[in-house]
Write an enzyme that holds these catalytic residues in place. Structure first.
Site, PDB file in Angstrom:
ATOM      1  N   ASP A  90       1.000  -1.255   0.082  1.00 16.77           N
ATOM      2  CA  ASP A  90       0.017   0.115  -0.044  1.00 16.77           C
ATOM      3  C   ASP A  90       0.808   1.223  -0.113  1.00 16.77           C
ATOM      4  O   ASP A  90       1.894   1.417   0.442  1.00 16.77           O
ATOM      5  CB  ASP A  90      -0.861  -0.097   1.256  1.00 16.77           C
ATOM      6  CG  ASP A  90      -1.832  -1.161   1.153  1.00 16.77           C
ATOM      7  OD1 ASP A  90      -1.794  -1.750   0.368  1.00 16.77           O
ATOM      8  OD2 ASP A  90      -2.787  -0.858   2.190  1.00 16.77           O
ATOM      9  N   HIS A 236       3.821  -2.279   3.336  1.00 20.18           N
ATOM     10  CA  HIS A 236       3.803  -1.039   2.765  1.00 20.18           C
ATOM     11  C   HIS A 236       4.782  -0.913   1.815  1.00 20.18           C
ATOM     12  O   HIS A 236       6.210  -1.193   2.495  1.00 20.18           O
ATOM     13  CB  HIS A 236       3.550   0.143   3.600  1.00 20.18           C
ATOM     14  CG  HIS A 236       2.386   0.021   4.455  1.00 20.18           C
ATOM     15  ND1 HIS A 236       2.152  -0.857   5.463  1.00 20.18           N
ATOM     16  CD2 HIS A 236       1.148   0.756   4.259  1.00 20.18           C
ATOM     17  CE1 HIS A 236       0.648  -0.631   5.712  1.00 20.18           C
ATOM     18  NE2 HIS A 236       0.365   0.382   5.075  1.00 20.18           N
TER      19      HIS A 236
END
Ligand code: NI
Length: 292
Positions: A90, A236
């Site tokens: 992400d 992430h």
């Protein structure tokens, strides 16, 4: 809300170089702050990030909906036959860290899924183009990480549409999956994302808290310990420690027999849970921390 949207854009643009690490705008002399972790640094509300002191926890991620098969609107994990998992990343694309991750994924022969921010796509379109060209799936993670649960109806539409437009402009294809920032959604928003935008809502069941614990060994251990067939693994690609963890994480998961697919591939394998296959323990639900 419309006038506010237009006011937001210049402020967001001012944050672009810091938040998305555009190689185009800062080719040399880049400060060593490699990324602004949107999850942790309170930002002015005008940017779309939480305001100072805003510690309202996001809504609880919805539980999986066993037994509904392809009609499911949101997914924490899938019920698959076989050792398949989906790695998801992400908050990018990041100018330097995402390409490093793409190198690793290429070397390992792994396809992943990237939930990207529209503003970062605009800052680093070539990175997204490379990810798509190398077979990774691209999903929507909003325009600038503003919580869907706080923006009102028009706010959600602006966040989704602006990000979709940026993604489509970069790779010529609209995403079919969306991950709400902070995992913050509710039944109304999830239904709307499906029906109005035609997008499945993708949560997760494995969370190494890589945004919080910046330690590659920890990231790897948590993922390897928690992954199970059908898992959707959250991390992430804006944190150096996460990228540093991935080669060994992938190797360790492979040693345990796991195979890697994109989120849409995993969803395509999802089967309704039969009574006999229904787990006796409650399904994993992504926690709802104060920040993400
Ligand atoms: Ni995020």
């Amino acid at each position: 809300m419309k006038s506010r949207t237009w006011l937001v854009i210049p402020a967001v643009a001012a944050l672009l170089s810091a938040a998305c690490q555009s190689a185009q705008t800062q080719p040399v002399q880049r400060p060593q702050v490699v990324a602004v972790p949107q999850e942790e640094v309170p930002q002015p509300t005008v940017s779309g990030y939480p305001a100072q002191g805003d510690t309202t926890p996001p809504m609880q991620a919805p539980a999986p909906e066993p037994g509904t098969g392809s009609k499911r609107l949101s997914y924490n994990s899938c019920n698959v036959e076989g050792p398949y998992v989906a790695l998801t990343f992400d908050d990018g694309p990041h100018a330097t860290l995402t390409p490093k991750l793409l190198d690793i994924l290429k070397e390992k022969g792994v396809k992943a899924t990237f939930f990207v921010l529209g503003q970062c796509v605009n800052a680093n379109p070539e990175v997204l183009q490379r990810a798509a060209a190398e077979g990774h799936e691209i999903g929507n993670h909003s325009w600038d990480h503003k919580s869907f649960s706080k923006g009102g109806g028009a706010g959600v539409a602006a966040q989704v549409n602006q990000a979709n437009a940026a993604i489509e402009a970069a790779i010529g294809k609209k995403p079919t999956i969306v991950r709400p920032p902070y995992g913050a959604t509710n039944a109304t928003i999830t239904k709307r994302l499906n029906e109005e935008f035609g997008m499945k809502v993708i949560m997760w069941d494995v969370d190494p808290l890589d945004w919080k614990v910046r330690n590659a060994a920890h990231v790897k251990e948590e993922i390897v310990k928690r992954a199970k067939p059908g898992s959707i693994i959250l991390s992430h690609d804006i944190h150096p420690t996460t990228v540093a963890a991935m080669a060994e994480t992938i190797d360790a998961l492979k040693e345990k027999g796991f195979q890697f697919v994109t989120v849409s591939e995993l969803l395509a394998m999802d089967r309704p849970l039969t009574a006999a296959a229904t787990p006796t323990s409650p399904p994993a639900v992504a926690p709802a921390p104060v920040t993400r």
